[in-house]
Design an enzyme around this catalytic site. Structure first.
Site, mmCIF file in Angstrom:
data_model
loop_
_atom_site.group_PDB
_atom_site.id
_atom_site.type_symbol
_atom_site.label_atom_id
_atom_site.label_comp_id
_atom_site.label_asym_id
_atom_site.label_seq_id
_atom_site.Cartn_x
_atom_site.Cartn_y
_atom_site.Cartn_z
ATOM 1 N N CYS A 31 -9.272 36.393 10.388
ATOM 2 C CA CYS A 31 -9.155 35.694 9.057
ATOM 3 C C CYS A 31 -8.160 36.501 8.034
ATOM 4 O O CYS A 31 -7.843 37.446 8.248
ATOM 5 C CB CYS A 31 -10.549 35.555 8.323
ATOM 6 S SG CYS A 31 -11.224 36.791 8.005
ATOM 7 N N CYS A 34 -9.330 39.732 6.870
ATOM 8 C CA CYS A 34 -9.156 41.002 7.806
ATOM 9 C C CYS A 34 -7.607 41.508 7.744
ATOM 10 O O CYS A 34 -7.411 42.442 7.474
ATOM 11 C CB CYS A 34 -9.192 40.299 9.142
ATOM 12 S SG CYS A 34 -10.854 39.884 9.699
ATOM 13 N N ASP A 439 28.666 26.738 -2.529
ATOM 14 C CA ASP A 439 29.956 27.171 -2.031
ATOM 15 C C ASP A 439 30.685 26.403 -1.039
ATOM 16 O O ASP A 439 30.085 25.394 -0.771
ATOM 17 C CB ASP A 439 29.733 28.721 -1.175
ATOM 18 C CG ASP A 439 31.150 29.200 -0.642
ATOM 19 O OD1 ASP A 439 32.186 29.237 -1.565
ATOM 20 O OD2 ASP A 439 31.150 29.602 0.369
ATOM 21 N N ASP A 625 27.843 31.308 1.968
ATOM 22 C CA ASP A 625 27.774 31.961 3.421
ATOM 23 C C ASP A 625 28.744 33.163 3.320
ATOM 24 O O ASP A 625 28.723 34.185 3.972
ATOM 25 C CB ASP A 625 28.420 31.203 4.441
ATOM 26 C CG ASP A 625 29.761 30.996 4.444
ATOM 27 O OD1 ASP A 625 30.485 30.835 3.281
ATOM 28 O OD2 ASP A 625 30.614 31.079 5.407
ATOM 29 N N ASP A 629 29.393 35.589 -2.155
ATOM 30 C CA ASP A 629 28.158 34.781 -2.585
ATOM 31 C C ASP A 629 26.650 35.532 -2.411
ATOM 32 O O ASP A 629 25.757 35.083 -2.976
ATOM 33 C CB ASP A 629 27.761 33.428 -1.530
ATOM 34 C CG ASP A 629 28.961 32.425 -1.480
ATOM 35 O OD1 ASP A 629 29.515 32.191 -2.632
ATOM 36 O OD2 ASP A 629 29.421 32.126 -0.499
#
Length: 748
Positions: A31, A34, A439, A625, A629
Site C-alpha cells: 500500500c 509501505c 515553438d 524541442d 527552448d
C-alpha cells in the site's frame, strides 16, 4: 542465495553529480503507507539523496553518496523495516509478481468456496432461530462452520498475516494489522460463542471478510500488472545483441553493450534494429510505429535515420551507429516511463499522509467504541462485535487506491495516445492550463525538411546531386537523398566543412552545398527566396552549367491546423514564440490562424514572455524541442516536447509526445482534465464513505460481514470511477479527420 551472501556493492552503478545508484526489488509492499515507510526510513541514513518506490513494479531506486552509506547498510535498513530486497531484474520480478497473483487467486477461491458453504449453514441457523431449531442442531451447525472456517482463515489469510507480522516485527503498523485483528477476533469470538451455546456465531463474517478483501487485493494486483505490461512491452522491443561489421568486412554478433557510436552494424530482414543510427547502404521497409504512431511500413534508403526497437522488413541494412545501448530513443522512452511511475503528485502525497494517520486512528476508534458500549451497559461480546465492525469498515483501501488507480489508467491512456509522462504531477498541472506557447521549428513543424516543389525523376543533374548527397549527414542532404531515391554514392567525394561537397563526374566538377560555395549569384538567391519565403536553399553546380537552387522547408505537422483550431475552440490562448526568421514565422502563424506570434526570439526573451504571462496569473503550457527552448520548458507551469527533441529539452519537459502528429498535445490536455476530475471524485468518495460508514458502525448497526462488503464496495467504486477514463469519450471529430489534413509547407 541469501541476502547476507550477496555482494550488494556489485549492483551499485554511477549516478548523477558524484552520487551512486542502485535498483532493488522489494517484497512486501502492499500500500501507499509501505512506500512512505520505506522512503522515510532510508532517508534517515546519512548521504541518501533520493529513495523512490514504484508501487506498481515494487521497484526501489536509491541515489546516495557512497562515502557516507554502503549498499549493505541500505539493504539492512530495509530488512529492519520488515522488507526483503532483491537485485532488480524485470524477468525475475515478473515471475515473483506472477506467483503472488496465483497465490491471491488460490486464497480467493478457497475463501469464496468456504464462504458459500458456511453461508448455507448460517441460513439454516438463522431460519431455525426464528422457528424451532434445537440447541444441539444449532451447535452442530456452528461446529461444522468452525471446521470449515478455521483452516480457511489460516490458508486464505496468509497474504494479510504475513504482511501484518512483518510490520509488527519491525515495530510499525500497516493497513493489514487491523484487518488481521478484525478477522481473528471474529473467529475467536465465534468459537467462544459456540462453546457457550449462543444463538449466533460470526464464522461467515470472518470468511466473507477475507473473501472481499482478497477480491480487492487481487483486482489491485491485476491493475498493477496491466501497468507493468506497458514497460514490459517496451522492454521486449530491445535487442540484446547486434551484428557488427568489422573493418575487414567480417560480421560478428556481439553483445549490445560492446557497440559504440560510429560502429557499423548489419540489420537483416525481419530483425529489430538494435541501435539508433543512419542507414549507409541497403533498402527496406521499417515498422516505426514506436516513433511515428503509424503501423504502416515506411520505406528506408541510405541516409535515413532508424531507431532501436523498430522492426526491419525484408531488406538488409547497414546502419552507422549514432546512439548505442543506454542512449537510444527506446532507452529514453523506458526512462520516461519509469520516472513517471516513480514520481508522486500532490494528490498522492495527501493520500499518503492520510494513510499514515490511519492505523493509530482506527485502532483508537475501535478501542473507544468497545469501551463506550461497555460503559453504556452492553455485554463484552456484542461490544467486541461492534468494535470489530469499526476496525473493518474504516480500512482506507479506497483512499489508498483513489489516486494510484486514476494515475495508472490515465498514464496508460496517455501512453496509447503517444504521450509519456516525465513528472508525477504533470496530469494535475496540465488540467490547469489556460495558455499555450508553441515553438515553431520541430514542434509545429516536422523536424526533417522537404523539397518545396516536385522534381523530375529523369533529371540527370539532380540524380547526380542525390548520389553526391549520400556522402553527407546534413539535414538538407538527407532530404535530397530521400527525394531522389539515390542508392549509389559517388566515388572520391571531398567535403568542405561548412560549405558543401564536390566530386569529379565525367571530367566536370559537381558541387553540392551553399549557394556561395556553388557560385550562385545574389540575384538568383534573392529570387529563389521571393518564390519560397523563409526557405533554406541547397545549390547544385555542375561544370559550366548554370547553378540550380533547390528550396527546402519544414512542413507543418499533418494535423497541426485542425489541432490548433480545436485548442482555440476550447478557449485556450495560443502564441508562437520562435527563434526563426520573421517571414517563416509569419507564414506559419497565418496558415494556422494564430494571431499572437513573435520571431527571432532568444532563450532569454522566451523566458521574459513566459514570466510576463505568469505575473498575469496565467497557467502556461510550453511546447518546444530545441536547446533554446529548454529554459522556457523548465520555467513553464507544465511543458511538453516532441520525441525528436534534443535530450536537454526532454529532460526539462514534464512529458514527451511521440509521432508526427500534434494531436497528442490536445489529448494530453483533455485526458488530464478528466483524470483530475476522477481523482477529486475518488477522494470525495473515500471521504464521504468514511463520514457515513464510521458513525453507523460505531452506533452498532453494522455486522462484520456488512462492514467487509461496504469496505470492498468502496474500493471497487474508486477503481470503477478510474476505469471510466478507459471508456471515456470516443474518438473526437479531429481524430477521425486527421488523415485528411494535409501538411502545409512551412520553413523551419
Amino acid at each position: 542465495m541469501t541476502v547476507h551472501q550477496r555482494d550488494w556493492q556489485s549492483f551499485v552503478t554511477p549516478g548523477k553529480d558524484g552520487a551512486v545508484h542502485m535498483d532493488l526489488a522489494v517484497d512486501g509492499i502492499t500500500c501507499a503507507a509501505c512506500m512512505g515507510e520505506i522512503e522515510r526510513g532510508l532517508k534517515r541514513l546519512p548521504g541518501i539523496r533520493t529513495a523512490r518506490v514504484n508501487l506498481t513494479s515494487q521497484r526501489l531506486a536509491v541515489d546516495w553518496v557512497e562515502d557516507q552509506t554502503g549498499a549493505d547498510e541500505i539493504v539492512a535498513e530495509l530488512d529492519r523495516l520488515g522488507y526483503t530486497a532483491h537485485p532488480f531484474d524485470p524477468a525475475s520480478q515478473k515471475q515473483r509478481q506472477d506467483q503472488t497473483g496465483k497465490q491471491l487467486l488460490r486464497c480467493l477461491a478457497v475463501a469464496g468456496f468456504a464462504g458459500m458453504n458456511i453461508m448455507l449453514l448460517s441460513v439454516s441457523v438463522w431460519s431455525g432461530n426464528a422457528t424451532d431449531i434445537t440447541p444441539e442442531t444449532r451447535d452442530f451447525f456452528h461446529w461444522l462452520s468452525a471446521l470449515i472456517a478455521l483452516p480457511t482463515v489460516v490458508y486464505s489469510g496468509r497474504p494479510f498475516v504475513s504482511s501484518a507480522f512483518r510490520a509488527l516485527s519491525a515495530g510499525r503498523l500497516n493497513m493489514d494489522v487491523p484487518i488481521v485483528i478484525g478477522v481473528f477476533l471474529a473467529v475467536a469470538l465465534s468459537v467462544v460463542q459456540t462453546l457457550q451455546h449462543h444463538h449466533h456465531a460470526y464464522f461467515e463474517s470472518a470468511v466473507m471478510l477475507l473473501f472481499f478483501l482478497l477480491v480487492g487485493r487481487y483486482l489491485d494486483h491485476n491493475m498493477k500488472g496491466r501497468t507493468r505490461s506497458f514497460a514490459e512491452n517496451i522492454a521486449a522491443l530491445k535487442a540484446e545483441v547486434a551484428a557488427r561489421i568489422n573493418p575487414d568486412g567480417s560480421v560478428r554478433e556481439v553483445p549490445l553493450s560492446k557497440i559504440v557510436s560510429g560502429d557499423l552494424v548489419l540489420v537483416s530482414g525481419g530483425e529489430r534494429v538494435p541501435v539508433d543510427g543512419l542507414v549507409e547502404t541497403g533498402t527496406s521497409e521499417i515498422d516505426q510505429s514506436l516513433v511515428t504512431g503509424e503501423s504502416v511500413l515506411v520505406p528506408v534508403i541510405a541516409g535515413q535515420r532508424v531507431y532501436a526497437g523498430t522492426l526491419n522488413g525484408a531488406g538488409a541494412l547497414q546502419v552507422r551507429v549514432e546512439a548505442a545501448s543506454g542512449a537510444t530513443l527506446l532507452d529514453e522512452v523506458n526512462r520516461l516511463l519509469e520516472a513517471a511511475s516513480q514520481a508522486k503528485s500532490s494528490y498522492v502525497r495527501i493520500a499518503d499522509r492520510a494513510a499514515q494517520l490511519y492505523a493509530p486512528l482506527v485502532h483508537g476508534a475501535a478501542a473507544l467504541t468497545f469501551l463506550g458500549w461497555l460503559l453504556a451497559g452492553l455485554s463484552w461480546q456484542p461490544a467486541l462485535v461492534i468494535s470489530i465492525s469499526v476496525l473493518i469498515i474504516t480500512c482506507p483501501c479506497a483512499l489508498g487506491l483513489a489516486v494510484p488507480a486514476v494515475q495508472v489508467v490515465a498514464s496508460g491512456q496517455l501512453f496509447r495516445r503517444g504521450v509519456l509522462l516525465n513528472s508525477g504531477d504533470a496530469i494535475e498541472r496540465l488540467a490547469e492550463i489556460d495558455t499555450i506557447l508553441f515553438d515553431k521549428t520541430g514542434t509545429l513543424t516536422l523536424a526533417e525538411p522537404d523539397l518545396c516543389s516536385d522534381i523530375d525523376p529523369g533529371d540527370a543533374d539532380i540524380a547526380l546531386a542525390g548520389r553526391l548527397a549520400l556522402a553527407s549527414r546534413h539535414p538538407l542532404s538527407t532530404a535530397l537523398v530521400k527525394a531522389t531515391g539515390a542508392l549509389t554514392p559517388l566515388p572520391e567525394v571531398t567535403e568542405h566543412s561548412g560549405a558543401g561537397l564536390e566530386a569529379m563526374v565525367d571530367g566536370n566538377l559537381l558541387r553540392l552545398g551553399s549557394p556561395v560555395f556553388c557560385g550562385a549569384s545574389p540575384e538568383q538567391v534573392e529570387k529563389a527566396l521571393r518564390d519560397a519565403p523563409g526557405a533554406s536553399l541547397l545549390a547544385i553546380g555542375l561544370g559550366d552549367r548554370p547553378v540550380r537552387l533547390l528550396a527546402f522547408r519544414q512542413r507543418l505537422r499533418p494535423d497541426a491546423k485542425a489541432v490548433i483550431a480545436d485548442l482555440k475552440a476550447q478557449g485556450l490562448a495560443l502564441e508562437i514564440l520562435s527563434g526563426d526568421t520573421q517571414p517563416a514565422v509569419a507564414d506559419c502563424a497565418e496558415t494556422l490562424g494564430v494571431a499572437n506570434w513573435q520571431s527571432g526570439m532568444k532563450p532569454a526573451q522566451k523566458i521574459a514572455r513566459l514570466e510576463e504571462l505568469q505575473r498575469q496569473g496565467r497557467k502556461v503550457l510550453m511546447v518546444g524541442d530545441g536547446l533554446n527552448d529548454a529554459p522556457a520548458l523548465a520555467g513553464a507551469h507544465v511543458s511538453l516536447s516532441p520525441v525528436s527533441a534534443v535530450h536537454l529539452s526532454q529532460a526539462a519537459s514534464d512529458a514527451v509526445f511521440l509521432g508526427d502528429k500534434l494531436q497528442p498535445v490536445a489529448d494530453a490536455l483533455s485526458l488530464s482534465k478528466r483524470a483530475r476530475a476522477a481523482i477529486e471524485q475518488n477522494l470525495w468518495i473515500s471521504t464521504i464513505y468514511n463520514v457515513i460508514a464510521v458513525p453507523i458502525a460505531v452506533a452498532g448497526f453494522v455486522t462484520p460481514l456488512m462492514a467487509a462488503v461496504a469496505m470492498s464496495a468502496s474500493s471497487l467504486a474508486v477503481t470503477a470511477n478510474a476505469l471510466k477514463l478507459r471508456w471515456g469519450e470516443g474518438r473526437s471529430q479531429m481524430e477521425q479527420t486527421d488523415h485528411s489534413v494535409g501538411g502545409s509547407p512551412v520553413q523551419g
